[in-house]
Design a protein around this motif. Structure first.
Motif, PDB file in Angstrom:
ATOM      1  N   SER A 169      42.225  39.807  44.412  1.00  0.00           N
ATOM      2  CA  SER A 169      41.984  39.389  45.712  1.00  0.00           C
ATOM      3  C   SER A 169      43.148  38.610  46.581  1.00  0.00           C
ATOM      4  O   SER A 169      43.253  38.971  47.855  1.00  0.00           O
ATOM      5  CB  SER A 169      41.076  38.282  45.433  1.00  0.00           C
ATOM      6  OG  SER A 169      39.773  38.850  44.788  1.00  0.00           O
ATOM      7  N   GLN A 170      44.059  38.183  46.012  1.00  0.00           N
ATOM      8  CA  GLN A 170      45.333  37.397  46.777  1.00  0.00           C
ATOM      9  C   GLN A 170      46.073  38.591  47.419  1.00  0.00           C
ATOM     10  O   GLN A 170      46.775  38.530  48.404  1.00  0.00           O
ATOM     11  CB  GLN A 170      46.232  36.635  45.892  1.00  0.00           C
ATOM     12  CG  GLN A 170      45.470  35.303  45.518  1.00  0.00           C
ATOM     13  CD  GLN A 170      46.259  34.620  44.377  1.00  0.00           C
ATOM     14  OE1 GLN A 170      47.210  35.179  44.057  1.00  0.00           O
ATOM     15  NE2 GLN A 170      45.413  33.426  44.164  1.00  0.00           N
ATOM     16  N   GLN A 171      45.811  39.774  46.918  1.00  0.00           N
ATOM     17  CA  GLN A 171      46.943  41.013  47.351  1.00  0.00           C
ATOM     18  C   GLN A 171      46.012  41.780  48.578  1.00  0.00           C
ATOM     19  O   GLN A 171      46.297  42.772  48.871  1.00  0.00           O
ATOM     20  CB  GLN A 171      47.228  41.854  46.179  1.00  0.00           C
ATOM     21  CG  GLN A 171      48.218  41.294  45.394  1.00  0.00           C
ATOM     22  CD  GLN A 171      49.576  40.909  45.926  1.00  0.00           C
ATOM     23  OE1 GLN A 171      50.144  41.981  46.448  1.00  0.00           O
ATOM     24  NE2 GLN A 171      49.957  39.816  45.572  1.00  0.00           N
ATOM     25  N   GLY A 172      44.887  41.256  48.757  1.00  0.00           N
ATOM     26  CA  GLY A 172      44.147  41.820  49.810  1.00  0.00           C
ATOM     27  C   GLY A 172      42.813  42.972  49.310  1.00  0.00           C
ATOM     28  O   GLY A 172      42.391  43.814  50.206  1.00  0.00           O
ATOM     29  N   ALA A 173      42.783  42.778  47.983  1.00  0.00           N
ATOM     30  CA  ALA A 173      41.802  43.776  47.563  1.00  0.00           C
ATOM     31  C   ALA A 173      40.251  43.174  47.462  1.00  0.00           C
ATOM     32  O   ALA A 173      40.303  42.129  47.386  1.00  0.00           O
ATOM     33  CB  ALA A 173      42.041  44.247  46.139  1.00  0.00           C
ATOM     34  N   GLU A 174      39.379  44.040  47.474  1.00  0.00           N
ATOM     35  CA  GLU A 174      37.850  43.649  47.530  1.00  0.00           C
ATOM     36  C   GLU A 174      37.521  43.755  46.474  1.00  0.00           C
ATOM     37  O   GLU A 174      37.301  45.057  45.718  1.00  0.00           O
ATOM     38  CB  GLU A 174      37.180  44.394  48.693  1.00  0.00           C
ATOM     39  CG  GLU A 174      35.593  43.714  48.750  1.00  0.00           C
ATOM     40  CD  GLU A 174      34.674  44.652  49.670  1.00  0.00           C
ATOM     41  OE1 GLU A 174      33.282  44.776  49.564  1.00  0.00           O
ATOM     42  OE2 GLU A 174      35.146  45.720  50.310  1.00  0.00           O
ATOM     43  N   ILE A 175      37.046  42.854  45.455  1.00  0.00           N
ATOM     44  CA  ILE A 175      36.816  43.117  44.201  1.00  0.00           C
ATOM     45  C   ILE A 175      35.147  42.745  43.779  1.00  0.00           C
ATOM     46  O   ILE A 175      34.763  41.826  44.409  1.00  0.00           O
ATOM     47  CB  ILE A 175      37.412  41.965  42.952  1.00  0.00           C
ATOM     48  CG1 ILE A 175      38.900  41.997  43.367  1.00  0.00           C
ATOM     49  CG2 ILE A 175      36.956  42.607  41.819  1.00  0.00           C
ATOM     50  CD1 ILE A 175      39.550  43.435  43.121  1.00  0.00           C
ATOM     51  N   VAL A 176      34.486  44.126  43.207  1.00  0.00           N
ATOM     52  CA  VAL A 176      32.981  43.840  42.935  1.00  0.00           C
ATOM     53  C   VAL A 176      33.084  43.682  41.637  1.00  0.00           C
ATOM     54  O   VAL A 176      33.170  44.611  40.725  1.00  0.00           O
ATOM     55  CB  VAL A 176      32.235  45.067  43.680  1.00  0.00           C
ATOM     56  CG1 VAL A 176      30.887  44.936  43.428  1.00  0.00           C
ATOM     57  CG2 VAL A 176      32.591  45.019  45.184  1.00  0.00           C
ATOM     58  N   GLU A 177      32.733  42.716  41.138  1.00  0.00           N
ATOM     59  CA  GLU A 177      32.712  42.201  39.592  1.00  0.00           C
ATOM     60  C   GLU A 177      31.074  42.499  39.225  1.00  0.00           C
ATOM     61  O   GLU A 177      30.339  42.050  40.064  1.00  0.00           O
ATOM     62  CB  GLU A 177      33.030  40.803  39.208  1.00  0.00           C
ATOM     63  CG  GLU A 177      34.524  40.584  39.522  1.00  0.00           C
ATOM     64  CD  GLU A 177      34.616  39.041  39.235  1.00  0.00           C
ATOM     65  OE1 GLU A 177      34.754  38.538  38.181  1.00  0.00           O
ATOM     66  OE2 GLU A 177      34.741  38.252  40.007  1.00  0.00           O
ATOM     67  N   VAL A 178      30.900  43.153  38.203  1.00  0.00           N
ATOM     68  CA  VAL A 178      29.561  43.357  38.008  1.00  0.00           C
ATOM     69  C   VAL A 178      29.429  43.384  36.486  1.00  0.00           C
ATOM     70  O   VAL A 178      30.394  43.714  35.734  1.00  0.00           O
ATOM     71  CB  VAL A 178      28.745  44.802  38.218  1.00  0.00           C
ATOM     72  CG1 VAL A 178      28.915  45.061  39.964  1.00  0.00           C
ATOM     73  CG2 VAL A 178      29.821  46.081  37.794  1.00  0.00           C
ATOM     74  N   PRO A 179      28.663  42.653  35.689  1.00  0.00           N
ATOM     75  CA  PRO A 179      28.299  42.374  34.143  1.00  0.00           C
ATOM     76  C   PRO A 179      27.918  43.935  33.708  1.00  0.00           C
ATOM     77  O   PRO A 179      26.970  44.432  34.139  1.00  0.00           O
ATOM     78  CB  PRO A 179      27.202  41.275  34.115  1.00  0.00           C
ATOM     79  CG  PRO A 179      26.569  41.258  35.324  1.00  0.00           C
ATOM     80  CD  PRO A 179      27.526  41.928  36.411  1.00  0.00           C
TER      81      PRO A 179
END
Length: 496
Positions: free
Chosen positions: A391-401
């Protein structure tokens, strides 16, 4: 229709069980087993399998043969898949005849599955060939229960003799052979508990072996070999790098251990302890939504074999396959994760060096800015540092279980006995979670860390080592390559 399987358990461990035997045990509904086996084989059985012990031991109270016959018929007629689990081979001193007659008389369907007899396996595992072009052109196998039934003058002329169940009759066997004219200098070997972690062997002669073993509290179960082939033991015996060492592997309860197979090749005795229970997440909704919109993602990141398997299982459940990932690039952490991805016909676009998640961001092959990344992962308890750095590098992270992991309820009794007796040489941890769960289970048993004093704590990598230091107060060995092969190699190198 029910069926009864008379199954040879071999030496009593999974290593020497036939593939057919393994398949039968996995589907058993009732098992009627004797004393010549191990907990390993019982662990193969389904959890709801009815287990009935009918073991026979010399000099001890045992189940009458007639009662065993009746049990086989009773459960065989009930429509169940019944396994009569016997040590060695069912037709070599296995008392199969009365059981088969009872089953045939009751019109019960049955099948006999061969097993590896200790008469053949014990000499081999001790480095003794039963046949040799000059020293042994054949061999005799007999039980020591009825020594008076043999023609000892004839036995004394044979080159190689093998006696089963003779621990208590060793002196009489030697005396009878010498009285029949066999040289007192004839080599003799005794192998106790062949194929098990406590296997031991003694060699001597007809004249000396009884005195040599006089202080041994219990020789049974043992195999006695008499003949010149015993003298070949030094030539044939291979000393594997971890021979005689006992290694406890902490692993996921639902997974067969690849690490067990790796270590088995080194000669080590392996104990597997489930320290993780892998199961479905509490809800599939977030993962289902992500799969429905795969075309909106740039990257898929998979950091564990469990993540791979549960992601692709869900993909298939939703009627999709690997083609749905056509526009995605895939990053994986670790060789094992990559291997599981390849099993689904896909190749990773990026694997970070050192096989650890911490190096994924630092070495990412392209700018992370504006990248949309799908990250199927464990539902609770995972490390958040990777998500933070992406996230700090500008990526959009979608975490899913994609799956959940939990702690088993207890340490298996046979493993706890080995820990208490301090018979374990190495305890391996391939993840931080296995360390935490092992520590939790140890606390349930009273939290006495002195039971671990003689065991080396072996970690797969820095993060796991950090948790070992935090909870177990030490880590003795850390893999240089953060893989299962690296874990194996650091143990072997320690022994050199």
């Amino acid at each position: 229709m029910g069926k009864v399987f008379l199954l040879g358990a071999g030496l009593g461990t999974r290593d020497y069980l036939t593939v057919r035997g393994w398949e039968i045990l996995k589907r058993a509904e009732v098992v009627i087993y004797d004393a010549l086996g191990s907990q390993e084989l019982l662990d193969i059985l389904p959890q709801d399998c009815l287990r009935l012990f009918v073991g026979k031991r010399g000099g001890e109270k045992s189940t009458p043969q007639g009662d065993i016959d009746r049990l086989l018929v009773e459960y065989g007629q009930s429509g169940k898949r019944v396994v009569r689990l016997k040590g060695g081979d069912p037709y070599i001193f296995g008392r199969s005849h009365p059981e088969i007659l009872a089953l045939k008389e009751a019109a019960c369907d049955f099948e006999v599955i061969p097993g590896i007899s200790s008469a053949l396996a014990a000499p081999l595992l001790a480095g003794i060939p039963l046949t040799h072009k000059d020293l042994s052109r054949g061999f005799f196998v007999g039980t020591a229960h009825s020594l008076g039934a043999f023609d000892w003058s004839a036995l004394a002329q044979l080159e190689t003799l093998v006696f089963l169940m003779g621990g208590r009759n060793l002196a009489e066997i030697c005396d009878r052979l010498m009285a029949a004219g066999r040289s007192p200098q004839t080599p003799v070997a005794i192998i106790r508990a062949a194929g098990l972690s406590e296997q031991r062997a003694w060699t001597g002669t007809l004249q000396t072996i009884t005195e040599q073993t006089a202080t041994i509290q219990k020789l049974s179960p043992c195999v006695i070999i008499v003949g010149q082939v015993v003298s070949l033991r030094e030539d044939y015996m291979y000393q594997a790098p971890l021979q005689g060492k006992t290694i406890l592997i902490t692993r996921a309860a639902s997974q067969s251990s690849e690490f067990t197979a790796l270590l088995a090749e080194t000669g080590a005795n392996i104990l597997e302890m489930p320290a993780l229970e892998i199961r479905e997440p509490s809800t599939w909704e977030p993962l289902d939504q992500a799969i429905a919109s795969l075309e909106t993602f740039n990257w898929l990141i998979l950091t564990s074999a469990n993540g791979v398997e549960y992601f692709f299982q869900r993909l298939e459940t939703l009627g999709k396959d690997a083609r749905a990932l056509g526009n995605l690039k895939i990053a994986v952490v670790g060789k094992k994760t990559e291997k599981f991805l390849r099993n689904h016909g896909l190749k990773a676009d990026y694997i970070p060096p050192d096989f650890i998640a911490d190096s994924l961001v630092e070495n990412f092959p392209e700018s992370l800015r504006h990248q949309k990344i799908l990250f199927p992962r464990v539902e609770t308890g995972g490390r958040d540092i990777l998500v933070q750095e992406l996230s700090q590098q500008g990526a959009e992270i979608v975490e899913v279980p994609a799956y959940e992991s939990g702690c088993p309820f207890r340490i298996p009794p046979h493993v706890w006995q080995a820990i208490q007796a301090q018979k374990i040489d190495f305890i391996t941890f391939a993840s931080s979670k296995t360390v935490r769960n092992f520590w939790h289970l140890l606390q349930q048993q009273g939290g006495d860390f002195r039971v671990l004093e003689k065991a080396k704590i072996v970690s797969v990598g820095p993060q796991t080592s950090q948790v070992c230091l935090e909870l177990l107060q030490r880590v003795d060995l850390e893999a240089k390559e953060y893989t299962l092969e690296g874990l194996r190699d650091v143990i072997i190198n320690h022994q050199k």
